[in-house]
Design a protein around this motif. Structure first.
Motif, mmCIF file in Angstrom:
data_model
loop_
_atom_site.group_PDB
_atom_site.id
_atom_site.type_symbol
_atom_site.label_atom_id
_atom_site.label_comp_id
_atom_site.label_asym_id
_atom_site.label_seq_id
_atom_site.Cartn_x
_atom_site.Cartn_y
_atom_site.Cartn_z
ATOM 1 N N SER A 1 0.824 -1.206 0.000
ATOM 2 C CA SER A 1 0.000 0.000 0.000
ATOM 3 C C SER A 1 0.860 1.259 0.000
ATOM 4 O O SER A 1 0.398 2.333 -0.392
ATOM 5 C CB SER A 1 -0.927 0.000 1.211
ATOM 6 N N SER A 2 2.109 1.128 0.427
ATOM 7 C CA SER A 2 3.027 2.274 0.440
ATOM 8 C C SER A 2 3.988 2.248 -0.747
ATOM 9 O O SER A 2 5.033 2.892 -0.710
ATOM 10 C CB SER A 2 3.808 2.306 1.754
ATOM 11 N N ASP A 3 3.633 1.492 -1.762
ATOM 12 C CA ASP A 3 4.386 1.451 -3.025
ATOM 13 C C ASP A 3 5.745 0.767 -2.928
ATOM 14 O O ASP A 3 6.601 0.977 -3.793
ATOM 15 C CB ASP A 3 4.578 2.861 -3.604
ATOM 16 N N SER B 1 3.407 -0.594 -10.166
ATOM 17 C CA SER B 1 2.966 0.699 -9.646
ATOM 18 C C SER B 1 1.466 0.619 -9.377
ATOM 19 O O SER B 1 0.806 -0.342 -9.782
ATOM 20 C CB SER B 1 3.290 1.840 -10.610
ATOM 21 N N ARG B 2 0.960 1.640 -8.711
ATOM 22 C CA ARG B 2 -0.462 1.648 -8.388
ATOM 23 C C ARG B 2 -0.955 3.085 -8.292
ATOM 24 O O ARG B 2 -0.194 4.005 -7.992
ATOM 25 C CB ARG B 2 -0.725 0.915 -7.082
ATOM 26 N N ASP B 3 -2.220 3.255 -8.555
ATOM 27 C CA ASP B 3 -2.883 4.543 -8.402
ATOM 28 C C ASP B 3 -4.172 4.258 -7.648
ATOM 29 O O ASP B 3 -5.177 3.847 -8.244
ATOM 30 C CB ASP B 3 -3.169 5.160 -9.778
ATOM 31 N N ASN B 4 -4.120 4.453 -6.348
ATOM 32 C CA ASN B 4 -5.276 4.094 -5.515
ATOM 33 C C ASN B 4 -6.504 4.924 -5.855
ATOM 34 O O ASN B 4 -7.630 4.416 -5.812
ATOM 35 C CB ASN B 4 -4.929 4.268 -4.042
ATOM 36 N N ALA B 5 -6.287 6.185 -6.182
ATOM 37 C CA ALA B 5 -7.424 7.058 -6.499
ATOM 38 C C ALA B 5 -8.174 6.557 -7.727
ATOM 39 O O ALA B 5 -9.403 6.665 -7.789
ATOM 40 C CB ALA B 5 -6.941 8.482 -6.711
ATOM 41 N N TYR C 1 -5.837 -8.283 1.533
ATOM 42 C CA TYR C 1 -6.130 -7.272 2.531
ATOM 43 C C TYR C 1 -4.968 -7.221 3.520
ATOM 44 O O TYR C 1 -4.981 -7.881 4.564
ATOM 45 C CB TYR C 1 -7.442 -7.584 3.242
ATOM 46 N N ALA C 2 -3.969 -6.442 3.167
ATOM 47 C CA ALA C 2 -2.757 -6.297 3.966
ATOM 48 C C ALA C 2 -2.034 -5.045 3.491
ATOM 49 O O ALA C 2 -2.044 -4.743 2.298
ATOM 50 C CB ALA C 2 -1.844 -7.511 3.814
ATOM 51 N N LEU C 3 -1.425 -4.341 4.419
ATOM 52 C CA LEU C 3 -0.710 -3.131 4.043
ATOM 53 C C LEU C 3 0.644 -3.454 3.428
ATOM 54 O O LEU C 3 1.174 -2.669 2.623
ATOM 55 C CB LEU C 3 -0.518 -2.231 5.260
#
Length: 125
Positions: A53-55, A71-75, A100-102
């Motif tokens: 979740s913190s890239d 990469s990710r774009d949560n928005a 479901y894990a950070l």
């Protein structure tokens, strides 16, 4: 309805690049680690890498280090896998999955909550 949909696969020549996308819907992506897996013909599915979740990325296949970037774009509820310098041995169906894990596990985890349907990547001349 929870859904993951991959896209961006195709046929590419050795040395080429592809960027896979994974579109999430029905849940908030922010709290999930995103894993990328692949399954080559006649082989078991393997974990390729995971992005937290913190890239932060954790690689599970040494041969993709320096060539694949997640990469990710949560928005936008999107995840991406940029694949460069592709080789025939990268040919596989590629899947995205979310857990479901950070954070990502140091070793491949199979406890992912949701999986996409996969997208075919073929590297051939």
């Amino acid at each position: 309805q929870v859904q993951l949909v991959e896209s961006g696969g195709g046929l590419v020549q050795p040395g080429g690049s592809l960027k896979l996308s994974c579109a999430a819907s029905g849940f908030t992506l922010d709290y999930y680690a995103i894993g990328w897996f692949r399954q080559a013909p006649g082989k078991e599915r393997e974990g390729v890498l995971c992005i937290s979740s913190s890239d932060d990325s954790t690689y599970y296949v040494d041969s993709v280090k320096g060539r694949f970037t997640a990469s990710r774009d949560n928005a936008k509820k999107m995840a991406y896998l940029q694949m460069n310098s592709l080789q025939p041995e990268d040919t596989a169906v590629y899947y995205c999955a979310v857990q479901y894990a950070l954070y990502c596990s140091d070793h491949v985890s199979w406890g992912y909550n949701y999986w996409g349907q996969g997208t075919q990547v073929t590297v051939s001349s």
